[in-house]
Design a protein around this motif. Structure first.
Motif, PDB file in Angstrom:
ATOM      1  N   LEU A   1       0.842  -0.903   0.062  1.00 20.26           N
ATOM      2  CA  LEU A   1       0.048  -0.127  -0.251  1.00 20.26           C
ATOM      3  C   LEU A   1       0.841   1.201   0.217  1.00 20.26           C
ATOM      4  CD1 LEU A   1      -2.780  -0.924   2.631  1.00 20.26           C
ATOM      5  CD2 LEU A   1      -2.870  -0.831   0.123  1.00 20.26           C
ATOM      6  N   LEU A   2       2.008   1.187   0.707  1.00 23.53           N
ATOM      7  CA  LEU A   2       2.766   2.295   0.888  1.00 23.53           C
ATOM      8  C   LEU A   2       3.512   2.773  -0.543  1.00 23.53           C
ATOM      9  CD1 LEU A   2       4.373   1.967   4.434  1.00 23.53           C
ATOM     10  CD2 LEU A   2       2.913   3.939   3.813  1.00 23.53           C
ATOM     11  N   ALA A   3       3.954   1.571  -0.979  1.00 22.75           N
ATOM     12  CA  ALA A   3       4.712   1.520  -2.471  1.00 22.75           C
ATOM     13  C   ALA A   3       3.740   2.427  -3.372  1.00 22.75           C
ATOM     14  CB  ALA A   3       5.152   0.118  -2.769  1.00 22.75           C
ATOM     15  N   GLU A   4       2.639   1.855  -3.557  1.00 24.26           N
ATOM     16  CA  GLU A   4       1.605   2.253  -4.601  1.00 24.26           C
ATOM     17  C   GLU A   4       1.251   3.618  -4.374  1.00 24.26           C
ATOM     18  OE1 GLU A   4      -0.561  -1.997  -5.702  1.00 24.26           O
ATOM     19  OE2 GLU A   4      -1.730  -0.647  -4.533  1.00 24.26           O
ATOM     20  N   SER A   5       1.126   4.030  -2.928  1.00 27.13           N
ATOM     21  CA  SER A   5       0.937   5.561  -2.635  1.00 27.13           C
ATOM     22  C   SER A   5       1.929   6.243  -2.821  1.00 27.13           C
ATOM     23  CB  SER A   5       0.329   5.526  -1.202  1.00 27.13           C
ATOM     24  OG  SER A   5       1.416   5.384  -0.415  1.00 27.13           O
ATOM     25  N   SER A   6       3.178   5.827  -2.686  1.00 23.80           N
ATOM     26  CA  SER A   6       4.645   6.501  -2.956  1.00 23.80           C
ATOM     27  C   SER A   6       4.740   6.818  -4.639  1.00 23.80           C
ATOM     28  CB  SER A   6       5.774   5.892  -2.518  1.00 23.80           C
ATOM     29  OG  SER A   6       5.704   5.715  -0.991  1.00 23.80           O
ATOM     30  N   GLU A   7       4.336   5.642  -5.335  1.00 18.54           N
ATOM     31  CA  GLU A   7       4.214   5.785  -6.726  1.00 18.54           C
ATOM     32  C   GLU A   7       3.274   7.040  -7.069  1.00 18.54           C
ATOM     33  OE1 GLU A   7       2.908   3.563 -10.738  1.00 18.54           O
ATOM     34  OE2 GLU A   7       3.195   2.376  -8.829  1.00 18.54           O
ATOM     35  N   ARG A   8       2.138   6.986  -6.692  1.00 19.95           N
ATOM     36  CA  ARG A   8       0.996   7.955  -7.294  1.00 19.95           C
ATOM     37  C   ARG A   8       1.218   9.482  -6.795  1.00 19.95           C
ATOM     38  NH1 ARG A   8      -3.957   3.933  -6.012  1.00 19.95           N
ATOM     39  NH2 ARG A   8      -4.034   4.987  -4.255  1.00 19.95           N
ATOM     40  N   LEU A   9       2.098   9.504  -5.555  1.00 20.27           N
ATOM     41  CA  LEU A   9       2.524  10.678  -5.251  1.00 20.27           C
ATOM     42  C   LEU A   9       3.802  11.311  -5.611  1.00 20.27           C
ATOM     43  CD1 LEU A   9       2.155  10.212  -1.239  1.00 20.27           C
ATOM     44  CD2 LEU A   9       1.033  11.914  -2.433  1.00 20.27           C
ATOM     45  N   GLY A  10       4.296  10.546  -6.749  1.00 21.40           N
ATOM     46  CA  GLY A  10       5.507  10.934  -7.619  1.00 21.40           C
ATOM     47  C   GLY A  10       6.716  10.637  -7.062  1.00 21.40           C
ATOM     48  N   ASP A  11       6.883   9.723  -6.266  1.00 22.37           N
ATOM     49  CA  ASP A  11       8.113   9.351  -5.693  1.00 22.37           C
ATOM     50  C   ASP A  11       8.503   7.917  -5.982  1.00 22.37           C
ATOM     51  OD1 ASP A  11      10.202   9.078  -4.153  1.00 22.37           O
ATOM     52  OD2 ASP A  11       9.809   9.798  -2.218  1.00 22.37           O
ATOM     53  N   PRO A  12       8.836   7.645  -7.314  1.00 19.88           N
ATOM     54  CA  PRO A  12       9.338   6.282  -7.635  1.00 19.88           C
ATOM     55  C   PRO A  12      10.330   5.747  -7.068  1.00 19.88           C
ATOM     56  CG  PRO A  12       9.948   7.804  -9.507  1.00 19.88           C
ATOM     57  CD  PRO A  12       9.211   8.706  -8.493  1.00 19.88           C
ATOM     58  N   ARG A  13      11.442   6.366  -6.460  1.00 22.02           N
ATOM     59  CA  ARG A  13      12.351   5.928  -5.902  1.00 22.02           C
ATOM     60  C   ARG A  13      11.973   5.290  -4.685  1.00 22.02           C
ATOM     61  NH1 ARG A  13      17.919   6.196  -5.574  1.00 22.02           N
ATOM     62  NH2 ARG A  13      17.948   7.785  -7.304  1.00 22.02           N
ATOM     63  N   GLU A  14      11.287   5.986  -3.722  1.00 17.99           N
ATOM     64  CA  GLU A  14      10.755   5.292  -2.462  1.00 17.99           C
ATOM     65  C   GLU A  14       9.834   4.246  -3.016  1.00 17.99           C
ATOM     66  OE1 GLU A  14       9.604   5.012   1.624  1.00 17.99           O
ATOM     67  OE2 GLU A  14      11.419   5.577   0.378  1.00 17.99           O
ATOM     68  N   ALA A  15       8.910   4.097  -3.946  1.00 23.97           N
ATOM     69  CA  ALA A  15       8.079   3.124  -4.285  1.00 23.97           C
ATOM     70  C   ALA A  15       9.032   1.713  -4.345  1.00 23.97           C
ATOM     71  CB  ALA A  15       7.335   3.463  -5.660  1.00 23.97           C
ATOM     72  N   ALA A  16      10.068   1.937  -5.071  1.00 24.79           N
ATOM     73  CA  ALA A  16      10.943   0.702  -5.533  1.00 24.79           C
ATOM     74  C   ALA A  16      11.617   0.295  -4.237  1.00 24.79           C
ATOM     75  CB  ALA A  16      12.062   1.442  -6.417  1.00 24.79           C
ATOM     76  N   ARG A  17      11.799   1.275  -3.279  1.00 22.93           N
ATOM     77  CA  ARG A  17      12.511   0.757  -1.955  1.00 22.93           C
ATOM     78  C   ARG A  17      11.476  -0.097  -1.272  1.00 22.93           C
ATOM     79  NH1 ARG A  17      12.606   1.584   3.286  1.00 22.93           N
ATOM     80  NH2 ARG A  17      11.039   3.185   3.171  1.00 22.93           N
TER      81      ARG A  17
END
Length: 202
Positions: free
Chosen positions: A120-136
């Motif tokens: 959930l956190l990864a998907e929300s990070s992606e949608r918030l425009g933070d692909p690096r955090e999403a990948a982590r």
């Protein structure tokens, strides 16, 4: 609950929920909260009602049902309410709200719940425009594709000229949806700017 009738009514709803008889479970818990409004099991029944709203794909209803529990004195109930509220916010695209509720819970999450929270956190990070955090977060969640995803994100951020943010997010989204290395490579091939820069060979 000291009230035996209340306990029987609650157990009936819980058994129906476990049997996946969701409409009957919902009716049972609604009836319980009305008949035994002062019973100490009402917050637990409300948690079930919130989950049932999510199962029925009604995140707005889940928010309505669960919000009163967000500040309850019972820490266990409050934390579980925060988790289901985060799920509801995620489904509604309220990503900042989802992260605010979920991030404090991750360090305490049971192993069986941790991966779901990280996703959930990864998907929300992606949608918030933070692909690096999403990948982590995908990597931390144990996604077998996360290493390649991280390589992709690093490459996107190091490309010249820089990749557009929406391109990066679209690429990462395609990446996450792919079910195998071969499928991922096919998805990556849809974004020529990646292979042209040479950081991933499709």
């Amino acid at each position: 609950s000291p009230d035996k009738a209340a306990l029987r009514a609650f157990d009936s709803g819980r058994q129906l929920f476990r049997a996946e008889e969701y409409p009957r479970a919902e009716a049972a818990f609604v009836s319980f909260t009305q008949r035994f409004a002062k019973d100490p099991l009402v917050p637990e029944a409300t948690l079930f009602l919130g989950q049932l709203a999510l199962i029925e794909k009604k995140p707005e209803l889940a928010l309505s049902r669960l919000s009163p529990l967000a500040a309850t004195a019972n820490e266990d109930v409050r934390k579980r309410a925060h988790y289901f509220l985060a799920v509801a916010h995620h489904r509604l695209g309220h990503d900042a709200e989802c992260q605010k509720l979920l991030q404090p819970l991750v360090s305490e999450a049971a192993p069986e719940a941790l991966a779901g929270s990280l996703v959930l956190l990864a998907e929300s990070s992606e949608r918030l425009g933070d692909p690096r955090e999403a990948a982590r977060l995908w990597k931390q969640a144990g996604n077998p594709n996360a290493g390649l995803a991280e390589q992709l994100v690093n490459g996107l951020q190091g490309s010249s000229p820089p990749a557009e943010g929406d391109q990066a997010r679209a690429a990462l989204n395609a990446f996450q949806q792919a079910g195998s290395l071969q499928a991922m490579q096919a998805a990556i091939a849809q974004y020529p700017f990646m292979t042209e820069e040479g950081f991933i060979q499709a």
